[in-house]
Design a protein around this motif. Structure first.
Motif, PDB file in Angstrom:
ATOM      1  N   ASP A  12       0.794  -1.309  -0.083  1.00 17.57           N
ATOM      2  CA  ASP A  12       0.230  -0.152  -0.071  1.00 17.57           C
ATOM      3  C   ASP A  12       0.805   1.350  -0.048  1.00 17.57           C
ATOM      4  O   ASP A  12       0.191   2.302   0.064  1.00 17.57           O
ATOM      5  CB  ASP A  12      -0.979   0.121   1.300  1.00 17.57           C
ATOM      6  CG  ASP A  12      -0.388   0.011   2.573  1.00 17.57           C
ATOM      7  OD1 ASP A  12       1.183  -0.217   2.531  1.00 17.57           O
ATOM      8  OD2 ASP A  12      -0.963   0.116   3.518  1.00 17.57           O
ATOM      9  N   ASN A  13       2.126   1.270  -0.083  1.00 18.22           N
ATOM     10  CA  ASN A  13       2.979   2.258  -0.022  1.00 18.22           C
ATOM     11  C   ASN A  13       3.670   2.819  -1.491  1.00 18.22           C
ATOM     12  O   ASN A  13       4.601   3.787  -1.535  1.00 18.22           O
ATOM     13  CB  ASN A  13       3.962   2.244   1.070  1.00 18.22           C
ATOM     14  CG  ASN A  13       5.338   1.476   0.883  1.00 18.22           C
ATOM     15  OD1 ASN A  13       5.177   0.762  -0.134  1.00 18.22           O
ATOM     16  ND2 ASN A  13       5.922   1.165   2.094  1.00 18.22           N
ATOM     17  N   HIS A  14       3.213   2.023  -2.636  1.00 16.84           N
ATOM     18  CA  HIS A  14       4.135   2.453  -3.746  1.00 16.84           C
ATOM     19  C   HIS A  14       3.196   2.191  -5.079  1.00 16.84           C
ATOM     20  O   HIS A  14       2.313   1.298  -4.889  1.00 16.84           O
ATOM     21  CB  HIS A  14       5.347   1.548  -3.948  1.00 16.84           C
ATOM     22  CG  HIS A  14       5.276   0.140  -4.057  1.00 16.84           C
ATOM     23  ND1 HIS A  14       4.703  -0.706  -3.144  1.00 16.84           N
ATOM     24  CD2 HIS A  14       5.514  -0.350  -5.337  1.00 16.84           C
ATOM     25  CE1 HIS A  14       4.782  -1.774  -3.828  1.00 16.84           C
ATOM     26  NE2 HIS A  14       4.953  -1.904  -5.032  1.00 16.84           N
ATOM     27  N   VAL A  15       3.778   2.541  -6.099  1.00 18.58           N
ATOM     28  CA  VAL A  15       3.163   2.174  -7.534  1.00 18.58           C
ATOM     29  C   VAL A  15       4.352   1.591  -8.387  1.00 18.58           C
ATOM     30  O   VAL A  15       5.593   1.924  -8.054  1.00 18.58           O
ATOM     31  CB  VAL A  15       2.606   3.618  -8.303  1.00 18.58           C
ATOM     32  CG1 VAL A  15       1.161   3.999  -7.449  1.00 18.58           C
ATOM     33  CG2 VAL A  15       3.665   4.696  -8.479  1.00 18.58           C
ATOM     34  N   LEU A  16       3.968   0.874  -9.212  1.00 14.72           N
ATOM     35  CA  LEU A  16       4.928   0.284 -10.023  1.00 14.72           C
ATOM     36  C   LEU A  16       4.934   0.793 -11.652  1.00 14.72           C
ATOM     37  O   LEU A  16       4.055   0.965 -12.223  1.00 14.72           O
ATOM     38  CB  LEU A  16       4.686  -0.958  -9.808  1.00 14.72           C
ATOM     39  CG  LEU A  16       5.522  -2.102 -10.822  1.00 14.72           C
ATOM     40  CD1 LEU A  16       6.988  -1.971 -10.541  1.00 14.72           C
ATOM     41  CD2 LEU A  16       5.008  -3.407 -10.678  1.00 14.72           C
TER      42      LEU A  16
END
Length: 212
Positions: A12-16
């Motif tokens: 829940d703390n990043h995007v890819l």
């Protein structure tokens, strides 16, 4: 689990952001064995699917070359932005997508490391994001150009990791049963020597269970 203070990656703390994992780029990779790149990119795609990570494919000239398999089949529902810029971060559609999700960390992988990965990594760092890159799901035109790009990104403040470390960091605890079986399957299918040992362990455990 917190999103802004957690020193590790979590679902829940990043995007890819996956950049230019396409046929022509893959054919020109000389920093890694191409089969290893394909395997590691597939690991990243499966990790994104298992943990529901926001994933964007940044591609070029899509009408002339497709996204590589098996990655394309794994992430078939992920949005794709076709661009002309060498630096994905200079395309406002991509930065708008990142901002929309409101997450402090970005994980990237791309081909080629020295251009299409390095440029947006450095640009995103300059914009204040905590940036990670998956070195073995990226590849360069030579080992030297890949290694130089890795050094420059690290010097700029980006954090390197591998595909299987990325998957492990997301799972983090085998007691998280909702994703444990799927994660173990990726390791078994694509984890090399560790995958083989995991398969052996499962066979032994299965044999013991069958003899009780």
């Amino acid at each position: 689990m917190t999103t802004r203070t957690d020193p590790l990656l979590s679902p829940d703390n990043h995007v890819l952001l996956m950049i230019d994992h396409q046929i022509i780029q893959t054919l020109t990779i000389r920093s890694h064995e191409q089969a290893d790149i394909l395997n590691n990119v597939a690991v990243v795609g499966e990790a994104a699917e298992i943990f529901n990570i926001p994933l964007l494919l940044s591609v070029g000239f899509l009408e002339k070359q497709s996204v590589i398999e098996p990655f394309a089949s794994i992430v078939k529902d992920a949005p794709r932005i076709e661009r002309t810029t060498l630096n994905s971060w200079e395309d406002s559609r991509i930065t708008d997508w990142v901002k929309k999700h409101g997450r402090p960390k970005i994980v990237m992988a791309g081909q080629w490391t020295e251009v299409c990965l390095q440029f947006p990594v450095i640009s995103a760092l300059a914009d204040g994001y905590d940036v990670y890159f998956i070195a073995d799901a990226s590849g360069g035109g030579s080992k030297e150009t890949h290694d130089l790009a890795v050094m420059r990104m690290v010097q700029a403040g980006a954090k390197p990791l591998s595909a299987l470390v990325y998957l492990s960091e997301l799972q983090r605890d085998w007691a998280r049963e909702a994703t444990a079986n799927q994660t173990a399957k990726v390791f078994a299918d694509r984890g090399g020597a560790f995958g083989l040992s995991l398969i052996w362990q499962q066979q032994i455990l299965g044999l013991k269970e069958g003899t009780r």
